[in-house]
Scaffold this motif. Structure first.
Motif, PDB file in Angstrom:
ATOM      1  N   GLN A  40      22.164  40.702  65.651  1.00 16.50           N
ATOM      2  CA  GLN A  40      20.751  40.559  66.006  1.00 16.50           C
ATOM      3  C   GLN A  40      20.078  41.925  66.122  1.00 16.50           C
ATOM      4  OE1 GLN A  40      19.676  39.500  70.032  1.00 16.50           O
ATOM      5  NE2 GLN A  40      18.533  37.728  69.272  1.00 16.50           N
ATOM      6  N   ALA A  59      34.365  39.147  73.292  1.00 16.28           N
ATOM      7  CA  ALA A  59      33.299  38.871  72.332  1.00 16.28           C
ATOM      8  C   ALA A  59      33.902  38.317  71.054  1.00 16.28           C
ATOM      9  CB  ALA A  59      32.517  40.157  72.032  1.00 16.28           C
ATOM     10  N   ARG A  60      33.121  37.532  70.322  1.00 16.55           N
ATOM     11  CA  ARG A  60      33.630  36.980  69.078  1.00 16.55           C
ATOM     12  C   ARG A  60      33.131  37.839  67.937  1.00 16.55           C
ATOM     13  NH1 ARG A  60      35.848  32.344  67.064  1.00 16.55           N
ATOM     14  NH2 ARG A  60      36.025  31.379  69.112  1.00 16.55           N
ATOM     15  N   HIS A  85      29.621  41.407  66.125  1.00 16.82           N
ATOM     16  CA  HIS A  85      29.437  40.188  66.901  1.00 16.82           C
ATOM     17  C   HIS A  85      27.963  39.795  66.873  1.00 16.82           C
ATOM     18  CE1 HIS A  85      28.165  43.198  69.745  1.00 16.82           C
ATOM     19  NE2 HIS A  85      29.394  43.696  69.831  1.00 16.82           N
ATOM     20  N   GLU A 145      30.856  30.198  59.202  1.00 11.86           N
ATOM     21  CA  GLU A 145      32.311  30.253  59.406  1.00 11.86           C
ATOM     22  C   GLU A 145      32.971  28.942  58.969  1.00 11.86           C
ATOM     23  OE1 GLU A 145      33.568  30.808  63.413  1.00 11.86           O
ATOM     24  OE2 GLU A 145      35.669  30.981  62.827  1.00 11.86           O
ATOM     25  N   TYR A 189      32.780  38.689  63.945  1.00 13.94           N
ATOM     26  CA  TYR A 189      32.755  37.998  62.655  1.00 13.94           C
ATOM     27  C   TYR A 189      33.031  38.974  61.536  1.00 13.94           C
ATOM     28  CZ  TYR A 189      30.709  34.045  65.092  1.00 13.94           C
ATOM     29  OH  TYR A 189      30.511  32.997  65.929  1.00 13.94           O
ATOM     30  N   SER A 217      35.397  43.763  73.408  1.00 17.15           N
ATOM     31  CA  SER A 217      34.377  44.660  72.864  1.00 17.15           C
ATOM     32  C   SER A 217      34.571  46.076  73.427  1.00 17.15           C
ATOM     33  CB  SER A 217      33.000  44.143  73.227  1.00 17.15           C
ATOM     34  OG  SER A 217      32.796  44.331  74.614  1.00 17.15           O
ATOM     35  N   TRP A 234      25.483  39.581  68.990  1.00 14.55           N
ATOM     36  CA  TRP A 234      24.510  40.496  69.563  1.00 14.55           C
ATOM     37  C   TRP A 234      24.278  41.669  68.610  1.00 14.55           C
ATOM     38  CZ3 TRP A 234      20.928  41.927  72.895  1.00 14.55           C
ATOM     39  CH2 TRP A 234      20.768  43.270  73.241  1.00 14.55           C
ATOM     40  N   GLN A 282      18.411  33.495  69.312  1.00 15.27           N
ATOM     41  CA  GLN A 282      19.810  33.082  69.495  1.00 15.27           C
ATOM     42  C   GLN A 282      20.022  31.641  69.029  1.00 15.27           C
ATOM     43  OE1 GLN A 282      17.921  34.603  71.448  1.00 15.27           O
ATOM     44  NE2 GLN A 282      18.960  36.118  72.749  1.00 15.27           N
ATOM     45  N   GLY A 283      18.993  30.822  69.215  1.00 14.56           N
ATOM     46  CA  GLY A 283      19.112  29.416  68.832  1.00 14.56           C
ATOM     47  C   GLY A 283      19.278  29.213  67.344  1.00 14.56           C
ATOM     48  N   LEU A 297      25.796  31.362  62.355  1.00 14.62           N
ATOM     49  CA  LEU A 297      27.100  32.033  62.296  1.00 14.62           C
ATOM     50  C   LEU A 297      28.235  31.000  62.238  1.00 14.62           C
ATOM     51  CD1 LEU A 297      26.610  34.986  64.808  1.00 14.62           C
ATOM     52  CD2 LEU A 297      27.148  35.144  62.368  1.00 14.62           C
ATOM     53  N   HIS A 298      28.137  29.990  63.103  1.00 14.98           N
ATOM     54  CA  HIS A 298      29.227  29.010  63.139  1.00 14.98           C
ATOM     55  C   HIS A 298      29.285  28.184  61.872  1.00 14.98           C
ATOM     56  CE1 HIS A 298      30.815  29.368  67.309  1.00 14.98           C
ATOM     57  NE2 HIS A 298      29.680  30.041  67.451  1.00 14.98           N
ATOM     58  N   ARG A 299      28.123  27.939  61.313  1.00 15.36           N
ATOM     59  CA  ARG A 299      28.096  27.158  60.095  1.00 15.36           C
ATOM     60  C   ARG A 299      28.707  27.944  58.943  1.00 15.36           C
ATOM     61  NH1 ARG A 299      24.110  27.309  57.104  1.00 15.36           N
ATOM     62  NH2 ARG A 299      22.691  27.814  58.830  1.00 15.36           N
ATOM     63  N   TYR A 332      23.184  31.780  66.284  1.00 15.51           N
ATOM     64  CA  TYR A 332      24.554  31.325  66.539  1.00 15.51           C
ATOM     65  C   TYR A 332      24.942  30.088  65.730  1.00 15.51           C
ATOM     66  CZ  TYR A 332      25.425  35.011  69.786  1.00 15.51           C
ATOM     67  OH  TYR A 332      25.629  36.255  70.326  1.00 15.51           O
ATOM     68  N   PRO A 333      24.072  29.094  65.652  1.00 15.64           N
ATOM     69  CA  PRO A 333      24.435  27.981  64.772  1.00 15.64           C
ATOM     70  C   PRO A 333      24.690  28.425  63.333  1.00 15.64           C
ATOM     71  CG  PRO A 333      22.613  27.353  66.160  1.00 15.64           C
ATOM     72  CD  PRO A 333      22.822  28.813  66.393  1.00 15.64           C
TER      73      PRO A 333
END
Lengths: 906, 108
Positions: B30, B74-75, B25, B56, B77, B68, B27, B45-46, B52-54, B49-50
């Motif tokens: 990172q 938790a998401r 996930h 995906e 990947y 978890s 966290w 984080q800024g 990761l989503h991109r 996360y973007p």
């Protein structure tokens, strides 16, 4: 569509937001926990974690931006499409209008086709209703002899248990005014079991029973059933209408029922307002009532088949009864008209065959309507091809934007979907406009179908079938013009984003989407457009020429300034023996009206669907039939039909004098073998022999101008009792006026009423009858011209757009050439070459297709061959000229471009 | 060079590499990055996360909300097959790039 997606996007957005919240919350918790493990107190740990997050809202937003690309995308697509479309209002207007016309025309024609051809009668099991007819009646649609008389019907009614019921009816115009000016309505005389056999319940009150169908009225007296429309129009839909009296031709009847709104008539396209039982006819028409006249052959008879009864079985049963039915009128003197002599034939009622008014509306217009439906479908195809091309050009113009979006992470599917959404929006807007055009246009077309004598009403309400058709058409158009640009949009490379927006620097260079997809793709579209438009224009040209030829058919009479008055003498009490003298008095009265040049009377008049077609004999035995008519002296003068030899009828030819006749040229040719007809003996219908005293020119007689004039025998009206038709009740008076016929109508009406107060009559100018005979061809010519012109317009817009786009794309190249000394004409030629080449190819393809397609139109044409070279060449030349002009204008502008300005922009 | 997608900087490459070993996930990614690079590389984080989503959205990763280890939502990947392919090609490109730079620097 966007509603659902928006809703889904909204719900999913909440869910997505929650999930993002959860995901980031998890991270936050883990960070907090790590801080605690490092020794921070809990509160401070959380604070530190929050700080390191750098603003949780911001993070959510960033994630949200990426995710909304997927979840909210459809609603976003719609908003984006709306924004993009509104930026180019010109394109939007052209697209929506051409779609609107295309879809609207299709829907209009379909709703008419649906109402006239596809929908059956609004009665239960309409396929089991059949009309009694004969082969001849079906073929010719003649009035006289197209029906049964009352005794025959009565005999059948007694035998009706062989079927699931039988009915008879005849149409009539009633006057509902208690006094003074006439209020004409469509009336019906029906047998007692009419409504129950057809299967029409009463909306209010009750319908007839056999008990009402007796002379003088049944238990409730003379009763009437009115239609829904009349109920609304005249009685305001009041429930109290049951039991109210109504005056039918000044005879009091009682209203006992109202029929439902969807029942208009048993004949498609006709309506009725008031129905009364057959047996009450003597109350209205006095001594001339059909039920008392064995020679009144006016009843249309229909049967309802039993569930297990097939058409063949019913026909056999009926034919077995035929001798018995015909035997009720043993009047040997009255020779039976053709349709009764032939074996009875049953035809399905919802085919709309009617004997009383010529060929059914459905039959008449069936083929032209299907042809028009195909035409409008082609127009829509042209509009779609046009739009596809325009959208392709737009895609190219916006490829910079598209490639930036690709670079930012949008997938191919996403871009393609964007284009499909834009196309869908155009289709929805176009369909909306189209429905409006359809509602208005279909009424217009139906109005063209109506003539004064036979008004047409069709239920044109936008039923679900029409909506479904429109939706299907709109969806198909999206497929046709949306997919091509959508596919090409997916081919955009992100690298293109780095190239300057605008034209390429070399004509074939770069990997612009336009060159990639073709020249091939868009050229194909242009050629298809041109070809289809040419086919439509060729069809329109043929239809226009057909109408032109038909309108110029030599009539054999002078149709200007002739007024035909149908006179009904039924209620005028009068001794049948003196009928000729009576008519003579009427004719004299009219002759004295100022403005009237000449007057004559006859049994039938041209173009009114009358005339007895009978066996005839002259010197030569000819199995062909001749048409007979009975006319008074001066009739030929009124009509302007030339007398070629001999004389007209005059005062000498009375009932007691030797029988005489006049024949036309065709008769002389066919039956008298070109001998001098004067003095010859001719025979009509086996009962009359006459000596020919005159020869007249051929003249059109039947309803259709397409038929060549038939051989005709005229007999004097005074001697016409032998014709075998009830001359007692109705006659036609033809008037030649010195000026417009409408100017003498009033005075003639006064004169007739003064001469015989109980007379009822109606007027029709001969010119109007001629017009009505041309109605169908005129409609087809107008519609095909309209749609052909529309297709031409669309194709030309496409060509204009194509040339303008080419100019934009090759601006730099043109500038360079001009700077290097190219002449203006050379530049123009350069730009025009491609467009004209495509046009010429398209014309060639179009001519080839048209040559094949027009063969199927042959039955509708008159005076032109399907592959008429003059028409084809004519439309090709016209198309080429218009196309050249359309391409020339942007080309000319291109040549005016200042090379320095163009190059600087690069 | 990549056909259609640009890996924004090296972050995407690093994410793919970390997930190549095991699903994780945000966290966890990172933390791992910090750990393996010995605190040289940190990602906010800024940015994470973007990214990761991109990735995906581009089909290189797949994700799933799971529980978890401490029973939290938790998401997680996971690298997809196409993600693996992309990782390989990007790694080759990156190595070639790094080699080229070193050569230039050595040539002086």
């Amino acid at each position: 569509m966007s509603h659902l997606a928006w809703l889904r996007g909204l719900l999913q957005r909440r869910k997505a937001e929650r999930e993002i919240d959860d995901e980031l919350a998890f991270h936050l918790d883990m960070e907090t926990q790590a801080n605690v493990e490092r020794g921070m107190p809990h509160a401070a740990a959380r604070q530190a974690a929050l700080r390191s997050f750098g603003g949780i809202t911001q993070a959510k937003e960033l994630v949200g931006d990426v995710r909304t690309l997927r979840i909210e995308s459809l609603w976003q697509d719609v908003r984006y499409a709306a924004r993009m479309l509104s930026k180019t209002p010109g394109f939007l207007a052209v697209a929506v209008l051409s779609l609107g016309f295309g879809i609207g025309a299709n829907t209009a024609v379909f709703s008419i086709v649906n109402s006239l051809l596809l929908r059956s009668l609004p009665v239960p099991e309409p396929h089991r209703l059949v009309t009694v007819s004969s082969d001849t009646a079906i073929r010719f649609g003649f009035t006289a002899g197209a029906g049964w008389n009352y005794p025959m019907w009565d005999r059948l009614r007694q035998r009706a248990q062989a079927f699931d019921g039988a009915l008879a009816f005849t149409a009539e115009r009633f006057n509902l005014a208690p006094s003074g000016e006439r209020q004409p309505v469509n009336g019906l005389y029906v047998s007692g079991e009419f409504f129950t056999t057809v299967g029409v319940p009463a909306l209010l009150g009750r319908t007839f029973t056999p008990a009402d169908d007796i002379r003088g009225g049944g238990p409730d007296g003379p009763v009437a059933v009115i239609s829904y429309r009349l109920w609304q129009r005249r009685f305001g839909g009041a429930a109290s209408v049951i039991g109210t009296p109504v005056a039918i031709d000044e005879v009091p009847f009682t209203i006992i029922g109202v029929t439902p709104a969807e029942f208009l008539h048993v004949e498609v396209g006709r309506t009725f307002d008031v129905a009364v039982p057959l047996a009450t006819q003597p109350l209205i028409r006095g001594k001339g009532a059909a039920i008392d006249q064995p020679r009144a052959l006016i009843l249309i008879v229909m049967l309802r088949l039993r569930p297990e009864q097939s058409l063949e079985a019913a026909t056999a049963t009926l034919r077995a009864m035929q001798p018995e039915i015909l035997g009720v009128t043993p009047d040997a003197r009255s020779r039976l008209p053709a349709n009764l002599a032939e074996p009875f034939t049953l035809v399905p009622a919802y085919a709309g065959t009617s004997g009383a008014a010529g060929a059914g509306l459905r039959q008449q217009y069936e083929r032209p309507l299907w042809a028009i439906l195909i035409i409008v479908a082609v127009v829509l195809l042209v509009a779609c091809a046009n739009l596809a091309n325009l959208l392709l050009a737009r895609a190219t113009a916006r490829r910079h934007e598209l490639s930036v979006r690709r670079a930012l992470g949008a997938s191919r599917w996403r871009l393609a979907r964007q284009w499909l959404v834009e196309s869908m929006m155009l289709a929805v807007l176009g369909a909306g406009v189209g429905l409006g055009i359809a509602a208005w246009g279909s009424r217009l077309i139906v109005a063209q179908l109506s003539t004064d004598q036979s008004p047409v009403t069709l239920d044109l309400s936008l039923g679900w079938q029409v909506f479904a058709y429109t939706a299907a058409v709109a969806a198909a158009t999206v497929v046709f013009f949306g997919t091509v640009p959508a596919l090409s949009a997916t081919q955009i490379e992100p690298i293109d984003a780095l190239k300057a927006p605008g034209g390429n620097s070399s004509p074939g260079g770069g990997r612009s989407l336009y060159t990639k997809l073709g020249h091939g793709g868009s050229s194909g579209l242009v050629i298809a457009q041109v070809a289809l438009s040419l086919v439509l224009m060729a069809a329109a040209g043929l239809f226009i020429r057909t109408f032109d030829h038909l309108a110029n058919v030599p009539l054999g009479f002078d149709s200007d300034r002739v007024l035909v008055i149908s006179v009904d003498t039924a209620r005028a009490a009068r001794d049948p023996g003196t009928s000729y003298a009576y008519y003579d008095r009427l004719v004299d009265a009219v002759r004295r009206v100022p403005g009237v040049t000449n007057v004559a009377a006859s049994v039938w008049t041209p173009l009114s669907g009358g005339g007895l077609m009978q066996d005839a004999q002259g010197r030569v035995m000819n199995p062909e039939r001749a048409v007979t008519n009975a006319v008074s002296p001066a009739w030929f003068d009124v009509y302007g039909t030339g007398i070629r030899a001999g004389r007209d009828f005059d005062h000498r030819d009375v009932a007691t004098a030797p029988p005489v006749a006049i024949v036309n040229e065709t008769f002389a040719r066919r039956f008298l073998a070109d001998h001098n007809p004067i003095g010859e003996t001719v025979q009509a219908a086996g009962r009359t022999r006459g000596t020919v005293v005159g020869l007249v020119a051929d003249a059109v007689f039947g309803r259709s101008l397409r038929d060549t004039p038939p051989p005709m025998i005229y007999v004097p009206l005074a001697q016409s009792a032998a014709l075998g038709r009830p001359v007692d009740t109705s006659i036609r008076i033809s008037v030649r006026s010195s000026s417009e016929p409408s100017s003498v109508v009033g005075s003639v009406a006064t004169a007739l009423t003064a001469a015989s107060p109980d007379l009822t009559f109606s007027f029709q100018s001969l010119a109007d009858s001629v017009d009505a005979a041309l109605a169908r061809e005129r409609l087809v010519a107008r519609l095909s011209a309209l749609f052909g012109g529309l297709a031409l317009f669309l194709a030309v817009i496409g060509l204009y757009g194509l040339t303008a786009y080419t100019v934009t794309r090759r601006r730099t190249e043109i500038a360079i050439r001009t700077a290097l000394g190219a002449q203006r004409s050379q530049v123009i030629g350069l730009v025009l070459r491609r467009g004209l080449a495509l046009t010429v190819i398209g014309i060639g393809v179009g001519v080839a297709i048209a040559a094949i397609v027009t063969r199927y139109m042959e039955a509708m044409l008159f005076g032109v061959a399907p592959a008429d070279p003059a028409t084809f060449v004519g439309v090709s030349v016209m198309f080429l000229a218009v196309a050249a002009l359309a391409s020339y204008m942007p080309a000319r502008r291109a040549s005016n471009v200042d090379p320095m300005v163009a190059l600087r922009a690069e | 060079m990549p056909k259609t997608e640009y890996l924004q900087g090296a972050l995407d490459l690093l994410i793919l590499q970390i997930l190549a070993l095991a699903p994780n996930h945000g966290w966890g990614i990172q933390q791992r990055l910090q750990h393996v690079s010995e605190d040289t590389l940190t990602v906010s984080q800024g940015s994470l996360y973007p990214a990761l989503h991109r990735l995906e959205a581009a089909g290189l990763l797949s994700s799933e909300m799971t529980l978890s280890e401490n029973n939290r939502k938790a998401r997680m990947y996971t690298l997809t097959a196409s993600g693996r392919r992309r990782l390989r090609s990007e790694t080759d490109d990156w190595r070639a790039f790094a080699l080229a730079i070193r050569r230039v620097l050595q040539a002086g």
